[in-house]
Design an enzyme around this catalytic site. Structure first.
Site, PDB file in Angstrom:
ATOM      1  N   GLY A  38       0.830  -1.194   0.000  1.00 36.86           N
ATOM      2  CA  GLY A  38       0.000   0.000   0.000  1.00 36.86           C
ATOM      3  C   GLY A  38       0.862   1.241   0.000  1.00 36.86           C
ATOM      4  O   GLY A  38       1.764   1.400  -0.818  1.00 36.86           O
ATOM      5  N   ASP A  39       0.599   2.116   0.960  1.00 34.87           N
ATOM      6  CA  ASP A  39       1.349   3.382   1.048  1.00 34.87           C
ATOM      7  C   ASP A  39       2.265   3.404   2.263  1.00 34.87           C
ATOM      8  O   ASP A  39       2.579   4.456   2.792  1.00 34.87           O
ATOM      9  CB  ASP A  39       0.378   4.562   1.083  1.00 34.87           C
ATOM     10  CG  ASP A  39      -0.561   4.510   2.282  1.00 34.87           C
ATOM     11  OD1 ASP A  39      -0.583   3.485   2.982  1.00 34.87           O
ATOM     12  OD2 ASP A  39      -1.273   5.499   2.518  1.00 34.87           O
ATOM     13  N   GLU A  40       2.723   2.230   2.689  1.00 32.38           N
ATOM     14  CA  GLU A  40       3.578   2.120   3.879  1.00 32.38           C
ATOM     15  C   GLU A  40       5.011   1.800   3.485  1.00 32.38           C
ATOM     16  O   GLU A  40       5.264   0.854   2.735  1.00 32.38           O
ATOM     17  CB  GLU A  40       3.057   1.030   4.813  1.00 32.38           C
ATOM     18  CG  GLU A  40       1.685   1.323   5.374  1.00 32.38           C
ATOM     19  CD  GLU A  40       1.166   0.155   6.213  1.00 32.38           C
ATOM     20  OE1 GLU A  40       1.564  -1.009   5.950  1.00 32.38           O
ATOM     21  OE2 GLU A  40       0.374   0.414   7.110  1.00 32.38           O
TER      22      GLU A  40
END
Length: 170
Positions: free
Chosen positions: A136-138
């Site tokens: 994801g956006d991690e």
């Protein structure tokens, strides 16, 4: 008998990886009289192995290390820090409201933005530091060889400053 990988040269001068088998041929007195060599070009196989290794250890979208590689790198960093009596900093980076970008501008734009984010973070780090995309956006950053807590704070500030600048995607 011997077998193993070697680098060989094509007629055009280019190098390739070959699997070589060499067997000694003995005469009736048991002395080596000849050798038989068999070459097999294994370039395609080596390229496939390299690609599989890359897929196993890297995020396909950004090319950064993945969760599996992060665990290995973090373990190595901690072992090194114990030996050198230095510190390791671990930073977790999560993009706020990233879902809004995917929902409003589409996943292709979101993917390009993630690639740009990864590049910006990478540019702020030293060559020995680790950045991984967990999904994801991690993202996770591992800083090795720090001797002061302030060192990690300075890097965190550099990362945040680089991410504050506008992104142009598409």
């Amino acid at each position: 008998h011997w077998e193993g990988e070697i680098y060989n040269r094509r007629k055009d001068g280019g190098l390739y990886v070959a699997w070589l088998r060499i067997s000694a041929i003995r005469n009736e007195r048991g002395q080596v009289s000849n050798y038989v060599c068999i070459f097999s070009d294994v370039t395609r196989r080596k390229l496939s192995e390299d690609e599989l290794r890359k897929r196993a250890h890297h995020d396909p979208l950004t090319g950064l290390f993945n969760r599996f590689s992060l665990e290995e790198r973090l373990a190595q960093a901690l072992a090194g820090a114990r030996r050198t009596k230095s510190m390791v900093a671990v930073m977790l980076i999560d993009m706020d409201r990233f879902k809004n970008i995917n929902d409003s501008l589409g996943h292709t734009t979101g993917d390009r933005l993630l690639q740009n984010i990864a590049k910006r973070i990478e540019k702020t780090l030293r060559p020995g530091d680790t950045i991984a995309r967990l999904g994801g956006d991690e993202f996770t950053v591992v800083l090795e060889g720090n001797h002061r807590v302030e060192d990690a704070g300075q890097v965190a500030t550099k990362i945040l400053d680089s991410l504050r600048r506008p992104f142009t995607v598409g």
